[in-house]
Design an enzyme around this catalytic site. Structure first.
Site, PDB file in Angstrom:
ATOM      1  N   CYS A  41       0.847  -1.193   0.000  1.00  0.00           N
ATOM      2  CA  CYS A  41       0.000   0.000   0.000  1.00  0.00           C
ATOM      3  C   CYS A  41       0.884   1.246   0.000  1.00  0.00           C
ATOM      4  CB  CYS A  41      -0.926  -0.020   1.213  1.00  0.00           C
ATOM      5  SG  CYS A  41      -0.045   0.097   2.783  1.00  0.00           S
ATOM      6  N   CYS A  44       3.159   1.323   2.985  1.00  0.00           N
ATOM      7  CA  CYS A  44       4.277   0.394   2.804  1.00  0.00           C
ATOM      8  C   CYS A  44       5.370   1.035   1.950  1.00  0.00           C
ATOM      9  CB  CYS A  44       3.810  -0.888   2.133  1.00  0.00           C
ATOM     10  SG  CYS A  44       2.624  -1.855   3.062  1.00  0.00           S
ATOM     11  N   ARG A  48       9.191   1.933   2.971  1.00  0.00           N
ATOM     12  CA  ARG A  48      10.351   1.542   2.166  1.00  0.00           C
ATOM     13  C   ARG A  48      11.290   2.719   1.942  1.00  0.00           C
ATOM     14  NH1 ARG A  48       8.261  -2.257  -2.834  1.00  0.00           N
ATOM     15  NH2 ARG A  48       7.324  -3.867  -1.522  1.00  0.00           N
ATOM     16  N   CYS A 105      -5.749   5.639   3.880  1.00  0.00           N
ATOM     17  CA  CYS A 105      -4.653   6.283   3.160  1.00  0.00           C
ATOM     18  C   CYS A 105      -5.068   6.496   1.707  1.00  0.00           C
ATOM     19  CB  CYS A 105      -3.386   5.431   3.222  1.00  0.00           C
ATOM     20  SG  CYS A 105      -3.528   3.829   2.418  1.00  0.00           S
ATOM     21  N   CYS A 131      -4.275   0.077   2.602  1.00  0.00           N
ATOM     22  CA  CYS A 131      -3.608   0.228   3.899  1.00  0.00           C
ATOM     23  C   CYS A 131      -4.328  -0.489   5.035  1.00  0.00           C
ATOM     24  CB  CYS A 131      -3.468   1.701   4.260  1.00  0.00           C
ATOM     25  SG  CYS A 131      -2.343   2.588   3.188  1.00  0.00           S
TER      26      CYS A 131
END
Length: 179
Positions: A41, A44, A48, A105, A131
């Site tokens: 998502c 995520c 990262r 999100c 999300c």
């Protein structure tokens, strides 16, 4: 203990460990995405980016760990990335634990126009998941909760390394007039 962290920060091995750990976590994220077909998502993807910030800090520290300026620059970048990653992952857990139409999100990442990572590297930074979906768990914790733990551990270790920078390291060949 502070002596250990100070010695580790002066050597390349400590910064290499930071770089390898961040790249290993990035590799596991890519395995989850492409090997297990779990779609990331937006949160995520932001996590990262924060992890890549920690990897970048490890690379900076690896270049010249003996110079205080380089160590402090690397620590600053890693610390900011870990704090940002921790806040993002806590918000991600909030999206999972309290799903609601007003607590979601976005579907598209909001990178600056000068740094559109989702357009430049879609393999790494293109979100396709939601999300609020909890798609994986281990030991009763979701992936987002494990990411909170991961960033909290990074933050704790980086805080100890930062505090240890104020500790003087004794060298062996140095003569001391007064003990």
């Amino acid at each position: 203990m502070l002596h250990f962290f100070k010695t580790l920060s002066i050597q390349r091995s400590g910064w290499l460990l930071l770089l390898i750990s961040a790249l290993a976590l990035e590799g596991s994220a890519l395995y989850f995405q492409y090997g297990m077909d779990l779609q990331p998502c937006v949160m995520c993807i932001y996590e990262r980016v924060a992890l890549f910030g920690i990897a970048f800090a490890g690379l900076i520290g690896l270049i010249a760990p003996r110079f205080l300026i380089m160590r402090l620059l690397a620590l600053f970048i890693a610390f900011v990335s870990a704090v940002k990653g921790l806040f993002i992952s806590i918000k991600h857990v909030d999206y999972q634990l309290h799903p609601a139409p007003w607590n979601q999100c976005s579907y598209l990442p909001e990178f600056p126009q000068t740094l559109p990572l989702d357009k430049w590297f879609p393999v790494l930074f293109h979100p396709t998941g939601s999300c609020s979906d909890e798609v994986w768990s281990w030991l009763g914790l979701s992936m987002a909760q494990w990411i909170v733990v991961m960033f909290a551990v990074y933050l704790l270790v980086l805080a100890l390394v930062l505090i240890s920078q104020f500790k003087r390291v004794e060298t062996r060949g140095r003569r001391r007039l007064f003990n």
